[in-house]
Design an enzyme around this catalytic site. Structure first.
Site, mmCIF file in Angstrom:
data_model
loop_
_atom_site.group_PDB
_atom_site.id
_atom_site.type_symbol
_atom_site.label_atom_id
_atom_site.label_comp_id
_atom_site.label_asym_id
_atom_site.label_seq_id
_atom_site.Cartn_x
_atom_site.Cartn_y
_atom_site.Cartn_z
ATOM 1 N N CYS A 123 18.027 -64.862 23.634
ATOM 2 C CA CYS A 123 16.591 -64.772 23.875
ATOM 3 C C CYS A 123 16.080 -66.065 24.534
ATOM 4 C CB CYS A 123 15.839 -64.592 22.555
ATOM 5 S SG CYS A 123 16.133 -63.024 21.753
ATOM 6 N N GLU A 127 13.530 -67.881 23.669
ATOM 7 C CA GLU A 127 13.161 -68.912 22.693
ATOM 8 C C GLU A 127 14.375 -69.747 22.304
ATOM 9 O OE1 GLU A 127 12.539 -65.681 22.676
ATOM 10 O OE2 GLU A 127 10.837 -65.142 21.418
ATOM 11 N N CYS A 150 11.658 -62.328 18.241
ATOM 12 C CA CYS A 150 12.459 -61.460 17.361
ATOM 13 C C CYS A 150 12.749 -62.204 16.056
ATOM 14 C CB CYS A 150 13.752 -61.047 18.059
ATOM 15 S SG CYS A 150 15.005 -62.352 18.092
HETATM 16 N N1 THU Z 1 14.017 -61.057 24.015
HETATM 17 C C1 THU Z 1 13.690 -62.381 24.070
HETATM 18 O O1 THU Z 1 14.119 -63.100 24.977
HETATM 19 N N2 THU Z 1 12.890 -62.882 23.094
HETATM 20 C C2 THU Z 1 12.383 -62.144 22.075
HETATM 21 O O2 THU Z 1 11.855 -62.700 21.143
HETATM 22 C C3 THU Z 1 12.460 -60.678 22.145
HETATM 23 C C4 THU Z 1 13.592 -60.167 22.962
HETATM 24 C C5 THU Z 1 14.902 -60.528 25.060
HETATM 25 C C6 THU Z 1 16.298 -60.185 24.614
HETATM 26 C C7 THU Z 1 16.699 -59.182 25.661
HETATM 27 O O3 THU Z 1 17.207 -59.876 26.781
HETATM 28 C C8 THU Z 1 15.393 -58.506 26.060
HETATM 29 O O4 THU Z 1 14.364 -59.334 25.593
HETATM 30 C C9 THU Z 1 15.216 -57.114 25.479
HETATM 31 O O5 THU Z 1 15.444 -57.118 24.124
#
Ligand code: THU
Length: 137
Positions: free
Chosen positions: A53, A55, A85
């Site tokens: 992710c 973050e 998440c």
């Molecule tokens: N994702 C993030 O980068 N941060 C979050 O807090 C939520 C999800 C990304 C992971 C993946 O690449 C895409 O969003 C779909 O889940």
């Protein structure tokens, strides 16, 4: 660095998202206790599980450069107010127990939380230091 500037940095980072599978772009920008700024985007991998992710990209960049305390982190994504998440909340907990989390659509449209709002009653490093002895349980 004010909130709007941090959001702008997160929006810039979102442009770098590598998301060939979900097509869902996320950007993050954090400021450390010593006023350094780190940014990150989500990066997806064909076998899916190594995906990271935005973050955590930003946080791991900060940690690996020696900045271990997060003061605030701004997150922007393709949905209306993209929240971190569960895994990212726990990682923020490790390095920013009192961090401010800014969830933004634009630099003028954002909501602000404390980590404790998004991850109440959390487990963290202190729990491992304050174990009860076996006689107590
Ligand atoms: N994702 C993030 O980068 N941060 C979050 O807090 C939520 C999800 C990304 C992971 C993946 O690449 C895409 O969003 C779909 O889940």
């Amino acid at each position: 660095m004010d909130k709007k500037e941090l959001i702008r940095k997160a929006l810039e980072a979102k442009e770098k998202a590598y998301v060939p599978y979900s097509k869902f772009h996320v950007g993050a920008a954090l400021i450390t206790e010593d006023d350094e700024v780190f940014t990150g985007c989500n990066i997806e991998i064909a076998s899916y599980s190594p995906t990271i992710c935005a973050e955590r990209t930003a946080i791991f960049k900060a940690i690996s450069e020696g900045h271990k305390k997060i003061k605030a982190i701004a997150v922007v994504g393709d949905s209306d107010f993209t929240y971190p998440c569960g895994v990212c909340r726990q990682v923020i907990r490790e390095f920013g127990k009192d961090a401010t989390i800014i969830i933004a659509n634009t630099e003028d449209e954002y909501k602000e939380y404390k980590l404790d709002d998004l991850l109440p009653h959390s487990f963290g490093p202190e729990d491992l230091e304050n174990t009860r002895s076996e006689e107590d349980v």
